[in-house]
Structures are given as C-alpha cells and as structure tokens.
Design an enzyme around this catalytic site. Sequence first.
Site, mmCIF file in Angstrom:
data_model
loop_
_atom_site.group_PDB
_atom_site.id
_atom_site.type_symbol
_atom_site.label_atom_id
_atom_site.label_comp_id
_atom_site.label_asym_id
_atom_site.label_seq_id
_atom_site.Cartn_x
_atom_site.Cartn_y
_atom_site.Cartn_z
ATOM 1 N N HIS A 157 -7.061 9.990 -4.537
ATOM 2 C CA HIS A 157 -8.455 9.544 -4.630
ATOM 3 C C HIS A 157 -9.363 10.400 -3.760
ATOM 4 C CE1 HIS A 157 -8.299 7.697 -0.622
ATOM 5 N NE2 HIS A 157 -7.112 7.218 -0.958
ATOM 6 N N CYS A 173 -1.927 6.983 0.674
ATOM 7 C CA CYS A 173 -2.505 7.713 -0.456
ATOM 8 C C CYS A 173 -2.755 9.178 -0.113
ATOM 9 C CB CYS A 173 -3.822 7.066 -0.880
ATOM 10 S SG CYS A 173 -3.615 5.408 -1.580
#
Length: 197
Positions: A157, A173
């Site tokens: 992301h 992440c």
Amino acid sequence: MKKTLTSNMSRRGFLAGTAAMAGSAAFAQAEDSTEIEREISQTIRRNVSSFRALDWRPYFDDLRNGAVLVDTQSRALHFWSQDESVYKLYPTSVPLTEDLTRLGRTEIVRKVVGPDWRPTPSMIERNPEWPRYVPPGPNNPLGTHALYLSWQYYRIHGTHDTRKIGRRSSNGCIGLYNEQIAELFDLTKVGTQVLLI
C-alpha cells in the site's frame, strides 16, 4: 578525466540537494502526522546500498499475470509485466521486526483506491490507544491505494508519511510512496503473483 570529475561533482551536488529537500519534506510532514506515524524513530537508518535491478528468472517460473518481488533486506519492490515490456523498481518500507515479517508466495486478491484501515487484533494488543477505524484520507496509514494479498492482514500500500520509505517501519505490510503505489496499482491485476524474500 576533467569531464568525469565534473559529472561526479554534478551528481554529488544533485544527490546532496535531493537529500536536503527530502529531509525538509520529512520534517514538514512530521508536523501534521498522525499519532500512529509519529512512532517512527529518527535513528532508523535507510538501506539503499543493495537497491539494484534484478532478473525475474531466479524467483518465478513464468510471468503469468505479471510478478512482484519484494526484497525485505534491500527494501525494494520489483515488478515485471507478463510480456516483459515493463520492469519497475521501487523503494519500500518493510516490517519493523522479523516476527512481523511474512515471507513466501502469495498473490494480489483485491485492489482498492482510497482504502480504509482497521488495526489487526495484534496491533490493538500492542497499541491499545490506536483508533479502531480510520477512513480514507490523509490520516489513513494505507495511503491512496492498496493491493490486498491472499494472506490475511497483509497488503502492499501507499503511505502519506514519506519518512517510512526505505526503513523498517511497518507492522507487516509493504509500503510505497503514494505516487508509486498508484503506478503499481495500474500495472498489476487481481492474480498478479507476489513473492516476499
């Protein structure tokens, strides 16, 4: 010889100027950062020494649906299109610690522009003061775009906090600059294969 010296001096000047601008941007961003983003230590060093182009063949059998390789040691994401006409190399943020890092093969299962965010149960356990929900927008830790992986809670992301890129700064992440996740978002599709090493 003189030409080489001038080229090196110009390159050094450019790199120094770029570093100065990046530093001032990070300082300005820190003033408006959310509580979650303020936790990045200024002492964490960036790792760009092994940021280099790679060939896809040692990592994938083929380029079916395109391929994303995330090298957590060099903090770099590599993308190859299925027809090999596009190769991209992006700097990333990676998980803070080894126990937050998941390695192996997965794939993109969902793509979202303007993602919302909810901390995982383990994040809440570690940080009970964190909000339980953050809508899309400038305070969202997922930035402007998110690629959801087949592993629950794991994503590639964007981030509004540019200080994170090039560092061990995430809770699991892989983060990219918003401009670069937008580009990768357009290049990938549901089913693009992903390997984290």
